[in-house]
Design an enzyme around this catalytic site. Structure first.
Site, PDB file in Angstrom:
ATOM      1  N   SER A   9       0.860  -1.186   0.000  1.00  0.00           N
ATOM      2  CA  SER A   9       0.000   0.000   0.000  1.00  0.00           C
ATOM      3  C   SER A   9       0.891   1.228   0.000  1.00  0.00           C
ATOM      4  O   SER A   9       1.730   1.394   0.892  1.00  0.00           O
ATOM      5  CB  SER A   9      -0.872   0.014   1.259  1.00  0.00           C
ATOM      6  N   HIS A  34      -1.703  -1.715  -3.994  1.00  0.00           N
ATOM      7  CA  HIS A  34      -2.910  -1.323  -3.265  1.00  0.00           C
ATOM      8  C   HIS A  34      -2.967   0.200  -3.127  1.00  0.00           C
ATOM      9  O   HIS A  34      -2.032   0.818  -2.629  1.00  0.00           O
ATOM     10  CB  HIS A  34      -2.861  -1.989  -1.886  1.00  0.00           C
ATOM     11  N   ASP A  36      -5.109   3.434  -1.592  1.00  0.00           N
ATOM     12  CA  ASP A  36      -6.095   3.827  -0.589  1.00  0.00           C
ATOM     13  C   ASP A  36      -6.726   5.152  -0.962  1.00  0.00           C
ATOM     14  O   ASP A  36      -6.050   6.183  -1.000  1.00  0.00           O
ATOM     15  CB  ASP A  36      -5.411   3.961   0.775  1.00  0.00           C
ATOM     16  N   MET A  38      -9.336   7.974   0.112  1.00  0.00           N
ATOM     17  CA  MET A  38     -10.049   8.481   1.298  1.00  0.00           C
ATOM     18  C   MET A  38     -10.678   9.834   0.979  1.00  0.00           C
ATOM     19  O   MET A  38     -10.066  10.650   0.279  1.00  0.00           O
ATOM     20  CB  MET A  38      -9.056   8.644   2.455  1.00  0.00           C
ATOM     21  N   HIS A  67      -8.864   0.536  -2.993  1.00  0.00           N
ATOM     22  CA  HIS A  67      -9.628   0.404  -1.748  1.00  0.00           C
ATOM     23  C   HIS A  67     -10.336   1.725  -1.493  1.00  0.00           C
ATOM     24  O   HIS A  67      -9.706   2.715  -1.111  1.00  0.00           O
ATOM     25  CB  HIS A  67      -8.631   0.049  -0.627  1.00  0.00           C
ATOM     26  N   MET A  69     -12.394   4.193   0.485  1.00  0.00           N
ATOM     27  CA  MET A  69     -12.889   4.593   1.805  1.00  0.00           C
ATOM     28  C   MET A  69     -13.615   5.913   1.621  1.00  0.00           C
ATOM     29  O   MET A  69     -13.179   6.974   2.085  1.00  0.00           O
ATOM     30  CB  MET A  69     -11.707   4.707   2.782  1.00  0.00           C
ATOM     31  N   MET A 138     -10.742  -5.238   7.767  1.00  0.00           N
ATOM     32  CA  MET A 138      -9.858  -4.169   8.245  1.00  0.00           C
ATOM     33  C   MET A 138      -9.328  -4.561   9.618  1.00  0.00           C
ATOM     34  O   MET A 138     -10.096  -4.841  10.541  1.00  0.00           O
ATOM     35  CB  MET A 138     -10.608  -2.835   8.340  1.00  0.00           C
ATOM     36  N   GLY A 143      -8.038   4.798   7.708  1.00  0.00           N
ATOM     37  CA  GLY A 143      -7.747   6.232   7.680  1.00  0.00           C
ATOM     38  C   GLY A 143      -6.260   6.544   7.694  1.00  0.00           C
ATOM     39  O   GLY A 143      -5.838   7.539   7.131  1.00  0.00           O
ATOM     40  N   GLY A 146       0.437   2.735   9.418  1.00  0.00           N
ATOM     41  CA  GLY A 146       1.311   2.637  10.585  1.00  0.00           C
ATOM     42  C   GLY A 146       0.607   2.435  11.917  1.00  0.00           C
ATOM     43  O   GLY A 146       1.190   2.689  12.967  1.00  0.00           O
ATOM     44  N   ASP A 176      -5.830  -5.749   6.075  1.00  0.00           N
ATOM     45  CA  ASP A 176      -5.232  -4.444   5.783  1.00  0.00           C
ATOM     46  C   ASP A 176      -5.063  -3.698   7.105  1.00  0.00           C
ATOM     47  O   ASP A 176      -6.052  -3.369   7.763  1.00  0.00           O
ATOM     48  CB  ASP A 176      -6.183  -3.686   4.846  1.00  0.00           C
ATOM     49  N   GLY A 177      -3.807  -3.453   7.459  1.00  0.00           N
ATOM     50  CA  GLY A 177      -3.518  -2.680   8.666  1.00  0.00           C
ATOM     51  C   GLY A 177      -2.721  -3.459   9.689  1.00  0.00           C
ATOM     52  O   GLY A 177      -3.158  -4.500  10.158  1.00  0.00           O
ATOM     53  N   GLY A 198       1.676  -1.703   4.267  1.00  0.00           N
ATOM     54  CA  GLY A 198       2.131  -0.340   4.028  1.00  0.00           C
ATOM     55  C   GLY A 198       3.439  -0.052   4.726  1.00  0.00           C
ATOM     56  O   GLY A 198       4.528  -0.168   4.148  1.00  0.00           O
TER      57      GLY A 198
END
Ligand code: DX5
Ligand code: ZN
Length: 218
Positions: A9, A34, A36, A38, A67, A69, A138, A143, A146, A176-177, A198
């Site tokens: 990501s 990937h 993101d 937002m 993805h 969001m 998730m 959002g 890290g 993811d995350g 990521g």
């Protein structure tokens, strides 16, 4: 021999040198890239829009996993396809007519996936599981990159794996995350097929080597 997939990501990549970052991913063992998206409404952060995706598409040799969001993603499905999305993920929490949304993504020629936030129960996806290419669980609140892996995710992943077996769905499980070298093996064991990574990749001294380490286990 490894069957899981690694999707870096770019959320925590160096955006001043995005072309180099994407070329780094091109030359790595990564499976897809990937992205993101937002909107500052569904999640408390903003990222980038169509012109950036279009430019990424001209450089990336890996297919794009986008993805979303964002609220009301139905307005933009075709625009994401046209910008270069190959796989498209919408959030359960943003789609009142999720079944229709998934059909439209597939009709547009993209692979449909649905994501659930940490508080959303996996059993809600059962009626549509057979229509999905992938479910994104998730493992942080969406959002930001890290963040730390939310421990309650283990139970959800195991439940989802059982549901997929019982319904005969082909859907893959993506997380993811907070994915790290420390938790990836146990996550794979719990039934995860696809890892979005990521910070672990982009803060590594040698990101290509880190992707290879995450991809080639044992
Ligand atoms: C979070 C994003 C993630 C993020 C993961 O909302 O969906 O894709 O980049 O980042 P890490 O691996 O740093 O937790
Ligand atoms: Zn993501």
């Amino acid at each position: 021999m490894s069957h899981h997939l690694i999707f870096p990501s770019i959320l925590t990549a160096d955006f001043l040198h995005l072309e180099q970052e994407i070329k780094m991913v091109n030359g790595s063992d990564a499976d897809l890239l990937h992205l993101d998206i937002m909107d500052g409404v569904f999640v408390p952060n903003l990222t980038f829009g169509f012109p950036v995706i279009r430019q990424i598409k001209t450089v990336s040799e890996k297919p794009l996993d986008v993805h979303l969001m964002i609220v009301d993603p139905d307005r933009y499905l075709e625009a994401y396809r046209d910008a270069g999305a190959d796989w498209l993920t919408v959030h359960y929490e943003t789609c009142p007519h999720l079944h229709r949304t998934i059909q439209q993504i597939a009709e547009l020629g993209m692979k449909p996936a649905v994501s659930i936030n940490p508080h959303t129960e996996v059993s809600l996806l059962e009626p549509i599981l057979k229509d999905l290419n992938m479910v994104l669980v998730m493992t942080v609140n969406p959002g930001f990159g890290g963040q730390s892996f939310i421990e309650g995710s283990w139970e959800k992943i195991r439940k989802l794996r059982e549901m997929i077996t019982q319904t005969g769905s082909d859907a893959m499980i993506q997380v993811d995350g907070g994915v790290t070298e420390e938790n990836i093996d146990a996550l794979k064991e719990a039934g995860v097929d696809v890892f979005v990574v990521g910070n672990t990749v982009f803060s590594a001294k040698d990101p290509v080597q880190m992707i290879s380490k995450l991809k080639n286990r044992n």
